[in-house]
Write an enzyme that holds these catalytic residues in place. Structure first.
Site, PDB file in Angstrom:
ATOM      1  N   ASP A  67       0.875  -1.179   0.000  1.00 21.64           N
ATOM      2  CA  ASP A  67       0.000   0.000   0.000  1.00 21.64           C
ATOM      3  C   ASP A  67       0.907   1.223   0.000  1.00 21.64           C
ATOM      4  OD1 ASP A  67      -3.207   0.565   0.990  1.00 21.64           O
ATOM      5  OD2 ASP A  67      -1.767   2.223   1.119  1.00 21.64           O
ATOM      6  N   ARG A 103     -10.724  -0.980 -10.574  1.00 22.38           N
ATOM      7  CA  ARG A 103     -11.061  -0.149 -11.728  1.00 22.38           C
ATOM      8  C   ARG A 103     -10.298  -0.660 -12.940  1.00 22.38           C
ATOM      9  NH1 ARG A 103     -14.881   1.063  -9.510  1.00 22.38           N
ATOM     10  NH2 ARG A 103     -15.729   3.081  -8.922  1.00 22.38           N
ATOM     11  N   GLU A 116     -16.560   0.768 -20.146  1.00 24.83           N
ATOM     12  CA  GLU A 116     -17.675  -0.100 -19.744  1.00 24.83           C
ATOM     13  C   GLU A 116     -18.981   0.354 -20.386  1.00 24.83           C
ATOM     14  OE1 GLU A 116     -17.718  -0.309 -15.460  1.00 24.83           O
ATOM     15  OE2 GLU A 116     -15.786  -1.311 -15.400  1.00 24.83           O
ATOM     16  N   HIS A 160     -19.105  -5.577 -13.822  1.00 25.18           N
ATOM     17  CA  HIS A 160     -19.000  -4.589 -12.727  1.00 25.18           C
ATOM     18  C   HIS A 160     -20.098  -4.833 -11.681  1.00 25.18           C
ATOM     19  CE1 HIS A 160     -17.331  -0.341 -11.774  1.00 25.18           C
ATOM     20  NE2 HIS A 160     -17.697  -0.932 -10.659  1.00 25.18           N
TER      21      HIS A 160
HETATM   22  P1  NAD Z   1      -9.850   2.340   0.156  1.00 24.44           P
HETATM   23  O1  NAD Z   1      -9.607   3.786  -0.040  1.00 24.44           O
HETATM   24  O2  NAD Z   1     -10.370   1.858   1.470  1.00 24.44           O
HETATM   25  O3  NAD Z   1      -8.515   1.516  -0.158  1.00 24.44           O
HETATM   26  C1  NAD Z   1      -7.651   1.831  -1.224  1.00 24.44           C
HETATM   27  C2  NAD Z   1      -6.240   1.640  -0.730  1.00 24.44           C
HETATM   28  O4  NAD Z   1      -5.350   1.863  -1.823  1.00 24.44           O
HETATM   29  C3  NAD Z   1      -5.848   2.632   0.377  1.00 24.44           C
HETATM   30  O5  NAD Z   1      -5.362   1.939   1.515  1.00 24.44           O
HETATM   31  C4  NAD Z   1      -4.761   3.476  -0.273  1.00 24.44           C
HETATM   32  O6  NAD Z   1      -3.777   3.883   0.661  1.00 24.44           O
HETATM   33  C5  NAD Z   1      -4.211   2.537  -1.302  1.00 24.44           C
HETATM   34  N1  NAD Z   1      -3.506   3.202  -2.400  1.00 24.44           N
HETATM   35  C6  NAD Z   1      -3.774   4.409  -2.972  1.00 24.44           C
HETATM   36  N2  NAD Z   1      -2.889   4.635  -3.964  1.00 24.44           N
HETATM   37  C7  NAD Z   1      -2.084   3.551  -4.025  1.00 24.44           C
HETATM   38  C8  NAD Z   1      -0.978   3.188  -4.864  1.00 24.44           C
HETATM   39  N3  NAD Z   1      -0.533   4.003  -5.821  1.00 24.44           N
HETATM   40  N4  NAD Z   1      -0.381   1.985  -4.645  1.00 24.44           N
HETATM   41  C9  NAD Z   1      -0.817   1.171  -3.648  1.00 24.44           C
HETATM   42  N5  NAD Z   1      -1.833   1.465  -2.816  1.00 24.44           N
HETATM   43  C10 NAD Z   1      -2.464   2.645  -3.028  1.00 24.44           C
HETATM   44  O7  NAD Z   1     -10.836   1.894  -1.037  1.00 24.44           O
HETATM   45  P2  NAD Z   1     -11.708   0.563  -1.120  1.00 24.44           P
HETATM   46  O8  NAD Z   1     -13.068   0.818  -0.599  1.00 24.44           O
HETATM   47  O9  NAD Z   1     -10.922  -0.564  -0.571  1.00 24.44           O
HETATM   48  O10 NAD Z   1     -11.854   0.438  -2.723  1.00 24.44           O
HETATM   49  C11 NAD Z   1     -10.798  -0.097  -3.499  1.00 24.44           C
HETATM   50  C12 NAD Z   1     -11.149  -0.081  -4.983  1.00 24.44           C
HETATM   51  O11 NAD Z   1     -12.347  -0.820  -5.231  1.00 24.44           O
HETATM   52  C13 NAD Z   1     -11.406   1.301  -5.592  1.00 24.44           C
HETATM   53  O12 NAD Z   1     -10.789   1.320  -6.872  1.00 24.44           O
HETATM   54  C14 NAD Z   1     -12.885   1.343  -5.807  1.00 24.44           C
HETATM   55  O13 NAD Z   1     -13.240   2.195  -6.851  1.00 24.44           O
HETATM   56  C15 NAD Z   1     -13.151  -0.117  -6.164  1.00 24.44           C
HETATM   57  N6  NAD Z   1     -14.531  -0.543  -5.994  1.00 24.44           N
HETATM   58  C16 NAD Z   1     -15.072  -1.364  -6.948  1.00 24.44           C
HETATM   59  C17 NAD Z   1     -16.385  -1.794  -6.818  1.00 24.44           C
HETATM   60  C18 NAD Z   1     -17.002  -2.746  -7.824  1.00 24.44           C
HETATM   61  O14 NAD Z   1     -18.221  -2.718  -7.989  1.00 24.44           O
HETATM   62  N7  NAD Z   1     -16.242  -3.587  -8.471  1.00 24.44           N
HETATM   63  C19 NAD Z   1     -17.165  -1.368  -5.743  1.00 24.44           C
HETATM   64  C20 NAD Z   1     -16.572  -0.568  -4.753  1.00 24.44           C
HETATM   65  C21 NAD Z   1     -15.250  -0.159  -4.901  1.00 24.44           C
END
Ligand code: NAD
Length: 313
Positions: A171, A232, A261, A279
């Site tokens: 992370d 994403r 998408e 998705h």
């Molecule tokens: P979150 O903010 O809780 O976690 C994301 C983590 O990524 C954080 O801990 C952050 O520090 C870390 N991060 C940021 N930049 C980084 C980098 N360059 N390298 C490594 N780590 C990095 O978010 P979340 O709720 O866990 O969501 C994660 C992903 O899931 C997001 O992309 C969100 O859009 C996606 N998502 C997808 C769906 C779906 O329907 N498929 C639904 C909800 C969320």
């Protein structure tokens, strides 16, 4: 009571709509086109979207009354945050509401990859008994590399540990101690790539994470790695992924999200070693109810000027 008007642009569970209706006039304009949004948004104090509606600088420039945009879910990459700040529009989301749903879908994809479940089912439905062709692997004892150990990444780690996987995590923001709270071993990205049997992406789509997985990155991974992405689509160079699948560097990929998408029947979607879902990570009854209630409460708090739990900008 102030005369607040709120537009719902992408649908919202009824339980969230009733929270809004207690204090505001609510117009459900689910499926509104970009042009209609731009011409009608000036009448609204609040706008609630999911991932479909793009809240662009153009939309925000015409939104004279708009005080708050609520994203019923996590990702805010469909909202121009800089323009929102420029127009004094608050952006809030519901970051915890979909965590379990996406984490469980990620686990489903890991298991589906390990045991070729979609291929087995497709075989049965065309009268083929593929028992000998579909030799799988066990997740128990395998190494899972999680990139982005936030809400969803952390939950995926807990589920994977219950299956006996060893979990490595990288992370860019969290400290090693924070990562360890999930029982995950914090490692550098290069180590994660070189040592993981399965890799799962859970970072937000930001300028610095766009296409973070390139052809060069696949070269750093173990040959035969399996990749899961429920975060994403823009995180992965999809052309490079196709090349890595064809060369066998990547044995399989499970994708819930795509750069565009819906992607249509692309070479990537139709590749035999790709499992594709439309998705649906957050598409559970429970997650959508939680997202609707959380975002309705947060949007009303923003309009009232109350303290906010999940302000993005
Ligand atoms: P979150 O903010 O809780 O976690 C994301 C983590 O990524 C954080 O801990 C952050 O520090 C870390 N991060 C940021 N930049 C980084 C980098 N360059 N390298 C490594 N780590 C990095 O978010 P979340 O709720 O866990 O969501 C994660 C992903 O899931 C997001 O992309 C969100 O859009 C996606 N998502 C997808 C769906 C779906 O329907 N498929 C639904 C909800 C969320």
């Amino acid at each position: 009571m102030p005369d607040w008007k709120i537009m719902i642009a992408d649908g919202l569970d009824e339980s969230g709509q009733s929270i809004l209706q207690a204090e505001a006039q609510v117009d459900d304009r689910t499926g509104i086109t970009a042009d209609a949004l731009k011409s009608q948004i000036s009448a609204y104090d609040g706008l609630i979207v999911r991932g479909r509606t793009r809240v662009t600088a153009d939309v925000l420039a015409t939104a004279k009354r708009l005080q708050v945009v609520g994203r019923a879910g996590v990702g805010v990459d469909n909202i121009d945050l800089a323009a929102a700040t420029g127009h004094d529009v608050i952006v809030v989301n519901a970051p915890r509401s979909t965590t379990l749903a996406v984490a469980e879908h990620t686990l489903a994809l890991l298991l589906a990859l390990a045991r070729s479940i979609p291929q087995a089912d497709a075989g049965m439905k065309t009268g083929h008994w593929l028992k000998k062709d579909l030799m799988g692997v066990e997740l128990h004892g395998k190494v899972l590399g999680i990139i982005g150990v936030g809400n969803i990444g952390g939950q995926v780690a807990r589920h994977a540990q219950a299956l006996g996987m060893q979990v490595l995590g990288y992370d860019a923001v969290l400290s090693g101690a924070d990562i360890q709270l999930h029982g995950v071993e914090p490692v550098e990205l290069g180590y994660l790539y070189a040592n993981s049997d399965f890799i799962s992406l859970h970072v937000p789509l930001l300028p610095e994470t766009r296409k973070m997985i390139t052809g060069q990155t696949f070269g750093l991974m173990k040959k035969g790695v399996c990749l899961v992405c429920t975060a994403r689509g823009g995180l992965i160079d999809e052309t490079a992924l196709l090349g890595a699948l064809e060369s066998g560097q990547v044995a399989g990929a499970a994708l819930d999200v795509f750069a565009n998408e819906p992607p249509g029947l692309t070479a990537l979607v139709s590749h035999p070693h790709v499992i594709a879902t439309p998705h649906i990570g957050a598409q559970t009854i429970e997650a959508q109810k939680r997202a609707a209630q959380d975002i309705a409460q947060e949007v009303m708090a923003a309009l009232r000027g109350d303290p906010l739990r999940w302000r993005v900008v």
